[in-house]
Scaffold this motif. Structure first.
Motif, PDB file in Angstrom:
ATOM      1  N   GLU A 180      -2.863  10.722  -6.084  1.00 12.30           N
ATOM      2  CA  GLU A 180      -1.473  10.974  -6.489  1.00 12.30           C
ATOM      3  C   GLU A 180      -0.749  11.820  -5.452  1.00 12.30           C
ATOM      4  OE1 GLU A 180      -1.346  11.099 -11.350  1.00 12.30           O
ATOM      5  OE2 GLU A 180      -2.375  12.758 -10.336  1.00 12.30           O
ATOM      6  N   MET A 181      -1.443  12.862  -4.940  1.00 15.30           N
ATOM      7  CA  MET A 181      -0.810  13.744  -3.965  1.00 15.30           C
ATOM      8  C   MET A 181      -0.534  13.006  -2.654  1.00 15.30           C
ATOM      9  SD  MET A 181      -1.493  16.400  -1.233  1.00 15.30           S
ATOM     10  CE  MET A 181      -2.751  15.294  -0.792  1.00 15.30           C
ATOM     11  N   THR A 182      -1.485  12.219  -2.212  1.00 13.00           N
ATOM     12  CA  THR A 182      -1.291  11.485  -0.961  1.00 13.00           C
ATOM     13  C   THR A 182      -0.110  10.532  -1.079  1.00 13.00           C
ATOM     14  OG1 THR A 182      -3.633  11.679  -0.418  1.00 13.00           O
ATOM     15  CG2 THR A 182      -2.397   9.973   0.725  1.00 13.00           C
ATOM     16  N   GLU A 183      -0.076   9.767  -2.151  1.00 15.22           N
ATOM     17  CA  GLU A 183       1.041   8.844  -2.358  1.00 15.22           C
ATOM     18  C   GLU A 183       2.353   9.620  -2.533  1.00 15.22           C
ATOM     19  OE1 GLU A 183       3.378   5.663  -2.513  1.00 15.22           O
ATOM     20  OE2 GLU A 183       1.284   5.697  -1.889  1.00 15.22           O
ATOM     21  N   GLY A 184       2.297  10.725  -3.243  1.00 14.85           N
ATOM     22  CA  GLY A 184       3.484  11.545  -3.442  1.00 14.85           C
ATOM     23  C   GLY A 184       4.021  12.121  -2.150  1.00 14.85           C
ATOM     24  N   PHE A 185       3.125  12.634  -1.289  1.00 17.69           N
ATOM     25  CA  PHE A 185       3.565  13.141   0.009  1.00 17.69           C
ATOM     26  C   PHE A 185       4.165  12.020   0.841  1.00 17.69           C
ATOM     27  CE2 PHE A 185       1.040  17.340   0.874  1.00 17.69           C
ATOM     28  CZ  PHE A 185       1.898  18.017   0.030  1.00 17.69           C
ATOM     29  N   ARG A 186       3.562  10.833   0.757  1.00 18.21           N
ATOM     30  CA  ARG A 186       4.117   9.697   1.499  1.00 18.21           C
ATOM     31  C   ARG A 186       5.569   9.453   1.094  1.00 18.21           C
ATOM     32  NH1 ARG A 186      -0.815   5.595   0.542  1.00 18.21           N
ATOM     33  NH2 ARG A 186      -2.246   6.454   2.083  1.00 18.21           N
ATOM     34  N   ARG A 187       5.841   9.542  -0.205  1.00 18.82           N
ATOM     35  CA  ARG A 187       7.208   9.317  -0.693  1.00 18.82           C
ATOM     36  C   ARG A 187       8.109  10.518  -0.419  1.00 18.82           C
ATOM     37  NH1 ARG A 187       4.519   7.976  -5.239  1.00 18.82           N
ATOM     38  NH2 ARG A 187       5.432   9.729  -6.335  1.00 18.82           N
ATOM     39  N   ALA A 188       7.660  11.706  -0.832  1.00 22.78           N
ATOM     40  CA  ALA A 188       8.508  12.901  -0.782  1.00 22.78           C
ATOM     41  C   ALA A 188       8.756  13.400   0.629  1.00 22.78           C
ATOM     42  CB  ALA A 188       7.895  14.019  -1.618  1.00 22.78           C
ATOM     43  N   LEU A 189       7.779  13.244   1.499  1.00 23.12           N
ATOM     44  CA  LEU A 189       7.888  13.803   2.843  1.00 23.12           C
ATOM     45  C   LEU A 189       8.112  12.706   3.884  1.00 23.12           C
ATOM     46  CD1 LEU A 189       5.084  16.505   2.607  1.00 23.12           C
ATOM     47  CD2 LEU A 189       7.534  16.780   2.214  1.00 23.12           C
ATOM     48  N   ALA A 190       8.867  11.710   3.501  1.00 26.57           N
ATOM     49  CA  ALA A 190       9.126  10.578   4.398  1.00 26.57           C
ATOM     50  C   ALA A 190      10.216  10.882   5.417  1.00 26.57           C
ATOM     51  CB  ALA A 190       9.505   9.346   3.583  1.00 26.57           C
ATOM     52  N   ASP A 191      11.098  11.824   5.109  1.00 24.42           N
ATOM     53  CA  ASP A 191      12.251  12.078   5.963  1.00 24.42           C
ATOM     54  C   ASP A 191      12.208  13.498   6.517  1.00 24.42           C
ATOM     55  OD1 ASP A 191      14.692  12.333   7.214  1.00 24.42           O
ATOM     56  OD2 ASP A 191      15.878  11.848   5.432  1.00 24.42           O
ATOM     57  N   PRO A 192      11.895  13.656   7.813  1.00 21.85           N
ATOM     58  CA  PRO A 192      11.838  14.998   8.403  1.00 21.85           C
ATOM     59  C   PRO A 192      13.147  15.774   8.277  1.00 21.85           C
ATOM     60  CG  PRO A 192      10.961  13.364   9.931  1.00 21.85           C
ATOM     61  CD  PRO A 192      11.545  12.614   8.777  1.00 21.85           C
TER      62      PRO A 192
END
Length: 183
Positions: free
Chosen positions: A79-91
């Motif tokens: 869940e965290m990995t997928e969440g970081f992929r979504r949430a932290l997609a835009d620097p």
């Protein structure tokens, strides 16, 4: 998204799962802050500790909690990995997502108040509180200290955290900020 980010996020997860039960909860996020406050022997009622607690609560609410796909109040590694992929997609969102918490940690780590983190301070906070080996701390610090000044200023720390959370370069020094990753 590259596999390198998954490796970095897994390393971060290991440190964020403070109680070691395989999930991150609001309590883990709070304990993470308490661990850093305790490592610096700072009063938990102080201004920096209060700002850190508020920043981590916001980090939980805006970044981590939305990753909880099954609504059980716990975020596991997938869940965290997928969440970081979504949430932290835009620097470009770094100033809102990571920046405020990073500033609090910087102030907490900069015990002598000289507006830079020296190698001892860096090693103490990432070693004692972040469970990173002394050798890894020294190597990462040296690599992050681009100007060779013997200290990391706030901008250098922000660059390192932005690279860690958003970057795809496995050879970037910041890739190992929260411990050596296996590439």
């Amino acid at each position: 998204m590259t596999a390198i980010r998954d490796l970095k996020y897994r390393q971060w997860f290991k440190g964020a799962d403070v109680d070691g039960d395989g999930v991150i909860t609001r309590q883990d996020v709070r304990l993470m802050g308490e661990r850093y406050v305790a490592a610096r022997d700072t009063a938990s009622g102080g201004e920096t500790a209060r700002r850190l607690t508020e920043g981590l609560d916001s980090f939980w609410t805006t970044v981590i909690a939305p990753m909880d796909q099954d609504g059980d109040g716990k975020v596991d590694l997938p869940e965290m990995t997928e969440g970081f992929r979504r949430a932290l997609a835009d620097p470009a969102l770094y100033p809102q997502q990571v920046g405020p918490v990073a500033d609090c940690y910087f102030d907490l780590v900069d015990l002598d108040g000289d507006d830079r983190i020296d190698q001892a301070e860096f090693g103490e906070i990432f070693g004692l509180a972040g469970n990173v080996s002394p050798e890894d701390c020294a190597a990462v610090f040296d690599a992050l200290d681009l100007d060779g000044s013997g200290g990391l200023d706030r901008a250098e720390v922000h660059r390192a955290l932005a690279e860690f959370f958003y970057g795809d370069d496995p050879d970037a020094p910041a890739a190992h900020l929260f411990g050596r990753i296996a590439g």
